[in-house]
Design an enzyme around this catalytic site. Structure first.
Site, PDB file in Angstrom:
ATOM      1  N   ARG A 173       0.805  -1.236   0.130  1.00 43.33           N
ATOM      2  CA  ARG A 173       0.012  -0.040  -0.007  1.00 43.33           C
ATOM      3  C   ARG A 173       0.724   1.289  -0.010  1.00 43.33           C
ATOM      4  NH1 ARG A 173      -1.845  -3.671  -1.059  1.00 43.33           N
ATOM      5  NH2 ARG A 173      -3.618  -4.973  -0.017  1.00 43.33           N
ATOM      6  N   SER A 230      -9.864  -0.544   4.538  1.00 42.52           N
ATOM      7  CA  SER A 230      -9.283  -0.754   5.671  1.00 42.52           C
ATOM      8  C   SER A 230      -8.751   0.774   6.186  1.00 42.52           C
ATOM      9  CB  SER A 230      -7.820  -1.555   5.550  1.00 42.52           C
ATOM     10  OG  SER A 230      -8.251  -2.910   4.919  1.00 42.52           O
ATOM     11  N   GLU A 253      -4.242   3.837   6.686  1.00 36.50           N
ATOM     12  CA  GLU A 253      -4.360   3.356   5.301  1.00 36.50           C
ATOM     13  C   GLU A 253      -5.238   4.591   4.676  1.00 36.50           C
ATOM     14  OE1 GLU A 253      -4.362  -0.753   4.066  1.00 36.50           O
ATOM     15  OE2 GLU A 253      -5.574  -0.037   2.261  1.00 36.50           O
TER      16      GLU A 253
END
Ligand SMILES: Cc1cc2nc3c(=O)[nH]c(=O)nc-3n(C[C@H](O)[C@H](O)[C@H](O)COP(=O)(O)OP(=O)(O)OC[C@H]3O[C@@H](n4cnc5c(N)ncnc54)[C@H](O)[C@@H]3O)c2cc1C
Length: 262
Positions: free
Chosen positions: A142, A184, A254
């Site tokens: 990510r 998330s 995130e």
């Protein structure tokens, strides 16, 4: 430069935000570093005082096969990529059917499901700072070091769309809530799971106003309909504080939080 009025309580996946006049990037001369470039706001929480926002023009919404490469415009929605690959029997993009976003957002976040990540078959990106090869970009879980608008990406292409993978990705999603969220909330810390840590500090199912760390999957911060930015940020900070106090682990968001005053 053209602008567009966007109501973020409808546009964003977490259904939070006000109406904002957003600039539209038609060409790179429209862009400067004061703007925050948004895709389809599936990983972003809009604050009370966000920075000036920009989106790519619709002219960057396309997908084509050229020189045996798959070339996809930065504004192309993931659903369109998945349908194109299914129709043309193209392999390796099955996972995007369950990843909401635009190509630009997917590449910037190196979005993915388990070992299936958008960088796996990437070759080059075309940006406002020129063409960059995959090997010139730093990327990981990510994460990328891209700091310029992504206008297009080209991917290596092979044939063989796999319906079984689509079913597998659908199954992977079955333990996640369908209530609006931005995916998330925190990145998984190395060797651990953010959801486990949130549960361990007693915040799974914790609701403040309309926002809740989902009782289905604690790492999803969901909006039951009347959730507001302040409730979301309160829960995010509370989780970070409690997890640090109990485990000395810094939970890294995130979700991208766009607020000048925090
Ligand atoms: C229900 C749900 C489930 C999810 N599950 C997953 C998952 O399993 N795995 C996963 O990885 N993600 C997941 N996500 C998050 C989301 O799908 C990805 O992060 C996706 O990449 C977001 O794309 P976007 O266009 O909406 O980006 P946005 O939220 O609009 O932006 C995200 C970031 O990308 C940057 N960006 C956007 N477009 C460009 C561009 N053209 N050029 C340069 N930078 C750009 C923005 O500046 C911002 O920093 C989930 C989200 C939801 C709502």
């Amino acid at each position: 430069m053209t602008t567009k009025l966007i109501n973020f309580s409808k546009y964003s996946s977490i259904k939070i935000g006000q109406e904002i006049e957003v600039s539209v990037l038609e060409s790179c001369s429209d862009f400067n570093d004061t703007f925050f470039l948004l895709g389809s706001c599936n990983n972003t929480l809009i604050g009370i005082n966000p920075p000036p926002l920009m989106i790519l023009s619709k002219k960057y919404d396309y997908i084509k096969i050229e020189d045996n490469l798959l070339k996809i415009g930065g504004a192309t929605p993931s659903g369109k990529i998945a349908s194109f690959c299914k129709k043309h029997n193209i392999a390796n993009f099955e996972f995007v059917s369950h990843l909401p976003g635009t190509l630009g957002g997917l590449v910037f976040m190196n979005a993915g499901l388990k070992e299936f990540e958008i960088f796996n078959h990437l070759i080059t990106i075309s940006t406002c700072s020129g063409i960059k090869n995959k090997q010139d970009i730093q990327y990981g879980y990510r994460f990328t070091d891209i700091n310029t608008p992504i206008l297009e990406a080209s991917f290596e292409m092979s044939y063989g769309f796999d319906k079984e993978k689509v079913a597998l990705f659908k199954k992977m999603r079955s333990n996640q809530p369908s209530t609006p969220s931005a995916g998330s909330c925190f990145k998984n810390p190395k060797g651990d799971y953010a959801g486990r840590l949130i549960e361990a500090v007693g915040l799974k199912g914790k609701r403040v106003g309309g926002m809740e760390f989902s009782s289905i999957h604690a790492n999803f911060l969901v909006n039951h309909g009347d959730g507001i930015f302040e409730d979301a940020i309160y829960l995010i900070r509370e989780a970070q504080k409690r997890v640090y106090e109990m485990f000395e682990i810094n939970l890294e968001c995130e979700i991208i939080v766009l607020e000048k005053n925090i």
